[in-house]
Design a protein around this motif. Structure first.
Motif, PDB file in Angstrom:
ATOM      1  N   PRO A 141       0.764  -1.377  -0.125  1.00  0.00           N
ATOM      2  CA  PRO A 141       0.125   0.056  -0.076  1.00  0.00           C
ATOM      3  C   PRO A 141       0.760   1.301   0.098  1.00  0.00           C
ATOM      4  N   VAL A 142       1.964   1.269   0.816  1.00  0.00           N
ATOM      5  CA  VAL A 142       2.764   2.467   0.903  1.00  0.00           C
ATOM      6  C   VAL A 142       3.366   3.177  -0.574  1.00  0.00           C
ATOM      7  N   PRO A 143       4.241   2.177  -0.983  1.00  0.00           N
ATOM      8  CA  PRO A 143       4.638   2.458  -2.260  1.00  0.00           C
ATOM      9  C   PRO A 143       3.572   2.544  -3.498  1.00  0.00           C
ATOM     10  N   GLY A 144       2.516   1.686  -3.273  1.00  0.00           N
ATOM     11  CA  GLY A 144       1.510   1.648  -4.375  1.00  0.00           C
ATOM     12  C   GLY A 144       0.825   2.976  -4.395  1.00  0.00           C
ATOM     13  N   VAL A 145       0.798   3.824  -3.493  1.00  0.00           N
ATOM     14  CA  VAL A 145       0.036   5.081  -3.485  1.00  0.00           C
ATOM     15  C   VAL A 145       0.567   5.934  -4.447  1.00  0.00           C
ATOM     16  N   PHE A 146       2.194   6.048  -4.375  1.00  0.00           N
ATOM     17  CA  PHE A 146       2.912   6.894  -5.318  1.00  0.00           C
ATOM     18  C   PHE A 146       2.980   6.136  -6.684  1.00  0.00           C
ATOM     19  N   ALA A 147       3.149   4.861  -6.835  1.00  0.00           N
ATOM     20  CA  ALA A 147       3.014   4.395  -8.184  1.00  0.00           C
ATOM     21  C   ALA A 147       1.759   4.450  -8.853  1.00  0.00           C
ATOM     22  N   PHE A 148       0.497   4.647  -7.945  1.00  0.00           N
ATOM     23  CA  PHE A 148      -0.786   4.593  -8.360  1.00  0.00           C
ATOM     24  C   PHE A 148      -0.865   5.966  -9.087  1.00  0.00           C
ATOM     25  N   THR A 149      -0.535   7.085  -8.563  1.00  0.00           N
ATOM     26  CA  THR A 149      -0.319   8.422  -8.936  1.00  0.00           C
ATOM     27  C   THR A 149       0.510   8.529  -9.937  1.00  0.00           C
ATOM     28  N   ALA A 150       1.443   8.090 -10.518  1.00  0.00           N
ATOM     29  CA  ALA A 150       2.370   8.063 -11.392  1.00  0.00           C
ATOM     30  C   ALA A 150       1.607   7.097 -12.836  1.00  0.00           C
ATOM     31  N   VAL A 151       0.853   6.097 -12.472  1.00  0.00           N
ATOM     32  CA  VAL A 151       0.345   5.433 -13.540  1.00  0.00           C
ATOM     33  C   VAL A 151      -0.839   6.402 -13.821  1.00  0.00           C
ATOM     34  N   TYR A 152      -1.670   6.831 -13.009  1.00  0.00           N
ATOM     35  CA  TYR A 152      -2.856   7.712 -13.349  1.00  0.00           C
ATOM     36  C   TYR A 152      -2.096   8.903 -14.286  1.00  0.00           C
ATOM     37  N   PHE A 153      -1.211   9.455 -13.672  1.00  0.00           N
ATOM     38  CA  PHE A 153      -0.627  10.716 -14.527  1.00  0.00           C
ATOM     39  C   PHE A 153      -0.413  10.244 -16.104  1.00  0.00           C
ATOM     40  N   LEU A 154       0.232   9.075 -16.171  1.00  0.00           N
ATOM     41  CA  LEU A 154       0.444   8.629 -17.428  1.00  0.00           C
ATOM     42  C   LEU A 154      -0.564   8.174 -18.365  1.00  0.00           C
ATOM     43  N   ALA A 155      -1.695   7.706 -17.724  1.00  0.00           N
ATOM     44  CA  ALA A 155      -2.619   7.218 -18.342  1.00  0.00           C
ATOM     45  C   ALA A 155      -3.732   8.517 -18.688  1.00  0.00           C
ATOM     46  N   THR A 156      -3.534   9.743 -17.895  1.00  0.00           N
ATOM     47  CA  THR A 156      -4.131  10.898 -18.374  1.00  0.00           C
ATOM     48  C   THR A 156      -3.592  11.765 -19.689  1.00  0.00           C
ATOM     49  N   ILE A 157      -2.311  11.278 -19.515  1.00  0.00           N
ATOM     50  CA  ILE A 157      -1.680  11.970 -20.873  1.00  0.00           C
ATOM     51  C   ILE A 157      -1.738  10.893 -22.148  1.00  0.00           C
ATOM     52  N   LEU A 158      -1.827   9.752 -22.038  1.00  0.00           N
ATOM     53  CA  LEU A 158      -1.796   8.862 -23.056  1.00  0.00           C
ATOM     54  C   LEU A 158      -3.491   8.492 -23.359  1.00  0.00           C
ATOM     55  N   PHE A 159      -4.226   9.193 -22.787  1.00  0.00           N
ATOM     56  CA  PHE A 159      -5.538   9.118 -23.176  1.00  0.00           C
ATOM     57  C   PHE A 159      -6.363   7.427 -22.738  1.00  0.00           C
ATOM     58  N   ILE A 160      -5.605   7.047 -21.889  1.00  0.00           N
ATOM     59  CA  ILE A 160      -6.385   5.814 -21.509  1.00  0.00           C
ATOM     60  C   ILE A 160      -7.425   6.000 -20.490  1.00  0.00           C
ATOM     61  N   PRO A 161      -8.554   5.528 -20.612  1.00  0.00           N
ATOM     62  CA  PRO A 161      -9.712   5.587 -19.994  1.00  0.00           C
ATOM     63  C   PRO A 161      -9.509   5.595 -18.295  1.00  0.00           C
ATOM     64  N   GLY A 162      -9.774   6.480 -17.409  1.00  0.00           N
ATOM     65  CA  GLY A 162      -9.434   6.447 -16.265  1.00  0.00           C
ATOM     66  C   GLY A 162     -10.430   5.629 -15.443  1.00  0.00           C
ATOM     67  N   SER A 163     -11.746   5.526 -15.794  1.00  0.00           N
ATOM     68  CA  SER A 163     -12.572   4.808 -15.086  1.00  0.00           C
ATOM     69  C   SER A 163     -12.416   3.736 -14.042  1.00  0.00           C
ATOM     70  N   LEU A 164     -11.815   2.582 -14.724  1.00  0.00           N
ATOM     71  CA  LEU A 164     -11.201   1.457 -14.238  1.00  0.00           C
ATOM     72  C   LEU A 164     -10.317   1.782 -12.994  1.00  0.00           C
ATOM     73  N   LEU A 165      -9.411   2.635 -13.528  1.00  0.00           N
ATOM     74  CA  LEU A 165      -8.258   3.281 -12.370  1.00  0.00           C
ATOM     75  C   LEU A 165      -8.934   3.791 -11.270  1.00  0.00           C
ATOM     76  N   THR A 166      -9.891   4.532 -11.490  1.00  0.00           N
ATOM     77  CA  THR A 166     -10.569   5.499 -10.378  1.00  0.00           C
ATOM     78  C   THR A 166     -11.460   4.745  -9.578  1.00  0.00           C
ATOM     79  N   LEU A 167     -12.307   3.740 -10.244  1.00  0.00           N
ATOM     80  CA  LEU A 167     -12.824   2.925  -9.483  1.00  0.00           C
ATOM     81  C   LEU A 167     -12.006   1.703  -8.592  1.00  0.00           C
ATOM     82  N   GLY A 168     -11.018   1.322  -9.376  1.00  0.00           N
ATOM     83  CA  GLY A 168     -10.052   0.482  -8.719  1.00  0.00           C
ATOM     84  C   GLY A 168      -9.466   1.005  -7.402  1.00  0.00           C
ATOM     85  N   SER A 169      -9.090   2.224  -7.749  1.00  0.00           N
ATOM     86  CA  SER A 169      -8.316   2.867  -6.519  1.00  0.00           C
ATOM     87  C   SER A 169      -9.259   2.895  -5.303  1.00  0.00           C
ATOM     88  N   GLY A 170     -10.234   3.121  -5.371  1.00  0.00           N
ATOM     89  CA  GLY A 170     -11.199   3.226  -4.277  1.00  0.00           C
ATOM     90  C   GLY A 170     -11.387   1.928  -3.574  1.00  0.00           C
TER      91      GLY A 170
END
Length: 181
Positions: A88-117
């Motif tokens: 969980p601890v490194p996962g928070v930072f890794a998740f933020t970085a992956v969401y950052f890249l997904a946003t730039i590369l137009f990858i839909p974030g709905s699965l990531l958003t729901l999955g993060s919760g």
């Protein structure tokens, strides 16, 4: 001496004509070198932009085709979310970085958003997990959107400008933003 003058006989401002021609040739050579350097820089920028654009388009096409067929991207996201739950601890930072890249590369974030919760709620408890998931998604999406805007505004501006010339509505939006900000 006849009425003809030779190159050596003509004197312009204390210099003879041969010296003046040599200076002109020297200046033209410097201009050619500067022009060649500018052309090389311009060509390098075009090649960089074309390479980046092709890589981006190729990746987006891959994501679209993969989502419709094999689903490797979806499986990868699920595996990543499981790793976050286990770490969980490194996962928070890794998740933020992956969401950052997904946003730039137009990858839909709905699965990531729901999955993060879901993942952060399992790892940290319902209240703190949802708060941490919301914060992580917010920072990843906001920073990704900012970088995507800056890429479009500065690095890909010429391409966007040429694209907008094809559609009058984009020209109207662009001129309205220039006038009113």
């Amino acid at each position: 001496m006849s009425g003809k003058s030779t190159v050596q006989d003509v004197d312009i401002g204390g210099e003879n004509m041969e010296d003046q021609d040599a200076m002109d040739i020297s200046v033209e050579g410097e201009d050619d070198e500067l022009l060649t350097e500018k052309e090389n820089t311009w060509n390098r920028k075009r090649i960089l932009k074309a390479t980046l654009g092709l890589a981006l388009v190729g990746f987006v096409v891959f994501i679209i085709i993969d989502s419709a067929t094999t689903g490797y991207t979806t499986d990868g996201i699920r595996d990543f979310l499981q790793w976050i739950e286990d770490n969980p601890v490194p996962g928070v930072f890794a998740f933020t970085a992956v969401y950052f890249l997904a946003t730039i590369l137009f990858i839909p974030g709905s699965l990531l958003t729901l999955g993060s919760g879901f993942v952060f709620a399992n790892a940290f408890g319902l209240g703190p997990g949802i708060l941490l998931a919301t914060t992580s998604v917010f920072f990843g999406a906001s920073s990704g959107a900012t970088v995507a805007f800056l890429l479009g505004r500065y690095l890909l501006r010429d391409w966007v400008s040429n694209f907008s010339k094809k559609y009058p509505i984009f020209l109207a939006i662009d001129s309205a933003l220039e006038v009113k900000g």
